[in-house]
Design a protein around this motif. Structure first.
Motif, PDB file in Angstrom:
ATOM      1  N   LEU A 220       0.822  -1.205   0.000  1.00 38.72           N
ATOM      2  CA  LEU A 220       0.000   0.000   0.000  1.00 38.72           C
ATOM      3  C   LEU A 220       0.860   1.260   0.000  1.00 38.72           C
ATOM      4  CD1 LEU A 220      -2.906   1.214   0.346  1.00 38.72           C
ATOM      5  CD2 LEU A 220      -2.445   1.200   2.805  1.00 38.72           C
ATOM      6  N   GLU A 221       1.947   1.212   0.745  1.00 41.71           N
ATOM      7  CA  GLU A 221       2.820   2.372   0.898  1.00 41.71           C
ATOM      8  C   GLU A 221       3.397   2.856  -0.424  1.00 41.71           C
ATOM      9  OE1 GLU A 221       6.834   3.577   3.489  1.00 41.71           O
ATOM     10  OE2 GLU A 221       5.949   1.567   3.611  1.00 41.71           O
ATOM     11  N   VAL A 222       3.671   1.921  -1.340  1.00 39.71           N
ATOM     12  CA  VAL A 222       4.314   2.283  -2.612  1.00 39.71           C
ATOM     13  C   VAL A 222       3.336   2.276  -3.787  1.00 39.71           C
ATOM     14  CG1 VAL A 222       6.561   1.452  -1.830  1.00 39.71           C
ATOM     15  CG2 VAL A 222       5.013  -0.129  -2.993  1.00 39.71           C
ATOM     16  N   LEU A 223       2.042   2.177  -3.507  1.00 42.50           N
ATOM     17  CA  LEU A 223       1.040   2.121  -4.563  1.00 42.50           C
ATOM     18  C   LEU A 223       1.007   3.438  -5.349  1.00 42.50           C
ATOM     19  CD1 LEU A 223      -1.111  -0.030  -5.405  1.00 42.50           C
ATOM     20  CD2 LEU A 223      -2.781   1.398  -4.231  1.00 42.50           C
ATOM     21  N   THR A 224       1.057   3.340  -6.671  1.00 37.60           N
ATOM     22  CA  THR A 224       1.042   4.526  -7.540  1.00 37.60           C
ATOM     23  C   THR A 224      -0.115   4.422  -8.533  1.00 37.60           C
ATOM     24  OG1 THR A 224       2.455   3.546  -9.256  1.00 37.60           O
ATOM     25  CG2 THR A 224       3.562   4.632  -7.392  1.00 37.60           C
ATOM     26  N   GLU A 225      -0.321   5.494  -9.291  1.00 38.18           N
ATOM     27  CA  GLU A 225      -1.380   5.498 -10.303  1.00 38.18           C
ATOM     28  C   GLU A 225      -1.153   4.410 -11.354  1.00 38.18           C
ATOM     29  OE1 GLU A 225      -4.269   6.945 -11.020  1.00 38.18           O
ATOM     30  OE2 GLU A 225      -4.323   7.965  -9.095  1.00 38.18           O
ATOM     31  N   SER A 226       0.099   4.066 -11.606  1.00 34.42           N
ATOM     32  CA  SER A 226       0.392   3.029 -12.600  1.00 34.42           C
ATOM     33  C   SER A 226      -0.089   1.652 -12.151  1.00 34.42           C
ATOM     34  CB  SER A 226       1.898   2.984 -12.890  1.00 34.42           C
ATOM     35  OG  SER A 226       2.623   2.627 -11.725  1.00 34.42           O
ATOM     36  N   ARG A 271      -1.139  17.643  -1.918  1.00 37.20           N
ATOM     37  CA  ARG A 271       0.218  17.459  -1.381  1.00 37.20           C
ATOM     38  C   ARG A 271       1.274  17.788  -2.421  1.00 37.20           C
ATOM     39  NH1 ARG A 271      -0.585  12.660  -0.043  1.00 37.20           N
ATOM     40  NH2 ARG A 271       0.752  11.390  -1.395  1.00 37.20           N
ATOM     41  N   TYR A 272       1.066  17.339  -3.663  1.00 39.36           N
ATOM     42  CA  TYR A 272       2.046  17.571  -4.734  1.00 39.36           C
ATOM     43  C   TYR A 272       1.867  18.934  -5.406  1.00 39.36           C
ATOM     44  CZ  TYR A 272       3.184  12.571  -4.433  1.00 39.36           C
ATOM     45  OH  TYR A 272       3.568  11.332  -4.001  1.00 39.36           O
ATOM     46  N   LEU A 276      -1.485  13.936 -10.450  1.00 42.36           N
ATOM     47  CA  LEU A 276      -0.574  12.831 -10.141  1.00 42.36           C
ATOM     48  C   LEU A 276       0.097  12.300 -11.399  1.00 42.36           C
ATOM     49  CD1 LEU A 276      -2.650  10.742  -7.562  1.00 42.36           C
ATOM     50  CD2 LEU A 276      -0.765  12.290  -7.104  1.00 42.36           C
ATOM     51  N   ASN A 277       1.392  12.036 -11.294  1.00 46.11           N
ATOM     52  CA  ASN A 277       2.111  11.310 -12.342  1.00 46.11           C
ATOM     53  C   ASN A 277       1.954   9.815 -12.097  1.00 46.11           C
ATOM     54  OD1 ASN A 277       3.077  13.696 -13.507  1.00 46.11           O
ATOM     55  ND2 ASN A 277       4.851  13.740 -12.124  1.00 46.11           N
ATOM     56  N   ALA A 278       2.310   9.037 -13.088  1.00 46.01           N
ATOM     57  CA  ALA A 278       2.118   7.580 -12.994  1.00 46.01           C
ATOM     58  C   ALA A 278       2.909   6.956 -11.856  1.00 46.01           C
ATOM     59  CB  ALA A 278       2.504   6.921 -14.321  1.00 46.01           C
ATOM     60  N   ASP A 279       4.064   7.533 -11.534  1.00 47.06           N
ATOM     61  CA  ASP A 279       4.919   6.923 -10.510  1.00 47.06           C
ATOM     62  C   ASP A 279       4.849   7.643  -9.161  1.00 47.06           C
ATOM     63  OD1 ASP A 279       6.100   9.229 -11.401  1.00 47.06           O
ATOM     64  OD2 ASP A 279       8.123   8.398 -11.601  1.00 47.06           O
ATOM     65  N   ASP A 280       3.867   8.508  -8.954  1.00 50.31           N
ATOM     66  CA  ASP A 280       3.704   9.194  -7.672  1.00 50.31           C
ATOM     67  C   ASP A 280       2.969   8.285  -6.687  1.00 50.31           C
ATOM     68  OD1 ASP A 280       4.922  11.590  -8.345  1.00 50.31           O
ATOM     69  OD2 ASP A 280       3.069  12.439  -9.170  1.00 50.31           O
ATOM     70  N   PRO A 281       3.513   8.045  -5.475  1.00 51.13           N
ATOM     71  CA  PRO A 281       2.762   7.302  -4.457  1.00 51.13           C
ATOM     72  C   PRO A 281       1.452   8.019  -4.124  1.00 51.13           C
ATOM     73  CG  PRO A 281       5.076   7.448  -3.835  1.00 51.13           C
ATOM     74  CD  PRO A 281       4.883   8.356  -5.016  1.00 51.13           C
ATOM     75  N   ILE A 282       0.375   7.261  -4.051  1.00 51.27           N
ATOM     76  CA  ILE A 282      -0.942   7.862  -3.813  1.00 51.27           C
ATOM     77  C   ILE A 282      -1.150   8.150  -2.327  1.00 51.27           C
ATOM     78  CG2 ILE A 282      -3.437   7.485  -3.981  1.00 51.27           C
ATOM     79  CD1 ILE A 282      -2.864   5.679  -6.406  1.00 51.27           C
ATOM     80  N   PHE A 283      -0.730   7.218  -1.473  1.00 55.88           N
ATOM     81  CA  PHE A 283      -1.042   7.322  -0.047  1.00 55.88           C
ATOM     82  C   PHE A 283       0.134   7.919   0.734  1.00 55.88           C
ATOM     83  CE2 PHE A 283      -3.827   4.011  -1.666  1.00 55.88           C
ATOM     84  CZ  PHE A 283      -5.049   4.428  -1.161  1.00 55.88           C
TER      85      PHE A 283
END
Length: 390
Positions: A220-226, A271-272, A276-283
């Protein structure tokens, strides 16, 4: 310096005709020998080829070390204390951040056991038994097993690299895994958490999402839009590589999960300061210890404000659960809710990524109301002592 792999033919009664391998070392005009401790029967072709390949690997490693020395590169010599250095070097080759942290913790346990270091040549059966005994005395059984697993991997690698002649892992049993209690929340408790405010909205949203999409907290911590993609049957799913076992998995996102995902996306945009970019963490979870501490504060606040709204059995459960809650409970909660809703063990096991269905069975906890309604199915009748009791 020049190295040559050679063998001599043994003439003993039990090993007559066997080959014993060694390195012929020519250094500064002098000749030295290094026994590799490997004996093989040339008539047993399969085992002989394996033994020869092992010796050739050792020769290649020694030759690489010589080239490094010639180029001015300092190569490690695993003398006193350097088995710990050897383990540290292995840890640096791990690319997964979570696995690297776990390896570092295992090395720290080794440093506590051997504060003055340990010569790699002293790693044997007796040493491994003492180390595992130390772990069991200092840590919980499953933590001890985790640390032991990593150091045993280092021992096996040292055997492959030619630093240890005989693998003590084959002689010492691994610490068995102790099945831990599965702790979880009821849906009524999740509803209370949902309406309880907390200043760290990112962690709150992450936990609630995790209850309805049962990922491991590390994933979950590293989940991204991709990792979010349309599912074949409609809706969306999380498509990712497990951090624990490195398998490719996909988990459909429930409707309630999508609610929290969209909330997390909105928080991430703020926050950003952009889309969101594809490799941005969501959470936005942060350090795991702070995450765990925040959950306890939040859950206790929910119990104090709204605990009286819960049925008695669930209120009692939440009274202690609010003090012990941790990030792992979200995944447990999701699995338990699915099983209570009538999902099959096979389907839930597939979602959780379990290979053995016995593992999934641990999540099959029954809701108190279901217990009451089930017991209510018991037949009743008037017995002969009823009149005497009244």
């Amino acid at each position: 310096m020049r190295l040559i792999l050679r063998h001599r033919v043994l003439r003993g009664k039990l090993t007559k005709g066997y080959h014993s391998f060694y390195l012929d070392i020519y250094r500064d005009g002098k000749r030295e020998y290094e026994s590799l401790g490997v004996i093989a029967n040339p008539k047993d072709k399969a085992n002989y080829r394996s033994a020869l390949q092992f010796c050739q690997d050792i020769l290649a490693k020694r030759q690489l070390e010589l080239k490094g020395i010639a180029a001015g590169i300092k190569t490690p010599v695993y003398g006193k204390g350097d088995f710990i250095v050897y383990c540290e070097e292995l840890g640096k080759k791990i690319t997964n951040k979570k696995s690297q942290e776990n390896w570092g913790d295992a090395v720290k346990s080794l440093q506590s056991f051997e504060p003055e270091g340990i010569d790699v040549s002293l790693i044997d059966r007796e040493w491994l038994e003492r180390y595992q005994g130390f772990l069991l005395a200092q840590y919980s059984q499953n933590t001890a097993r985790s640390y032991s697993t990593k150091i045993r991997q280092a021992v096996s690698r040292a055997v492959q690299d030619g630093y240890i002649a005989e693998n003590p892992n084959k002689q010492v049993r691994q610490i068995p895994e102790l099945e831990g209690e599965i702790k979880y929340l009821y849906v009524e408790e999740i509803m209370l958490l949902d309406k309880t405010p907390h200043r760290h909205k990112g962690r709150k949203t992450a936990f609630l999402f995790n209850c309805f999409v049962p990922l491991r907290s590390g994933d979950l911590e590293v989940l991204t839009e991709s990792n979010i993609r349309p599912a074949a049957g409609g809706g969306f799913e999380v498509y990712f590589r497990q951090s624990k076992k490195q398998r490719i998995e996909s988990i459909p996102i429930s409707k309630q999960g999508m609610v929290y995902l969209n909330q997390a996306r909105e928080l991430a945009r703020t926050r950003y300061g952009r889309d969101l970019n594809a490799d941005d963490p969501i959470f936005d979870i942060g350090h795991k210890k702070r995450y765990g501490s925040m959950l306890k504060t939040w859950a206790q606040r929910a119990y104090e404000r709204y605990g009286k709204e819960l049925p008695q059995e669930i209120r009692f459960h939440f009274s202690w659960a609010s003090k012990e809650i941790s990030p792992h409970w979200a995944r447990h909660t999701g699995a338990t809710m699915l099983l209570n809703a009538g999902a099959s063990l096979e389907a839930v096991g597939e979602i959780l990524g379990h290979i053995d269905r016995k593992t999934t069975m641990r999540y099959a906890k029954i809701h108190p109301q279901t217990k009451r309604s089930t017991i209510a199915m018991m037949p009743t009748f008037r017995n002969n002592n009823d009149s005497a009791d009244t």
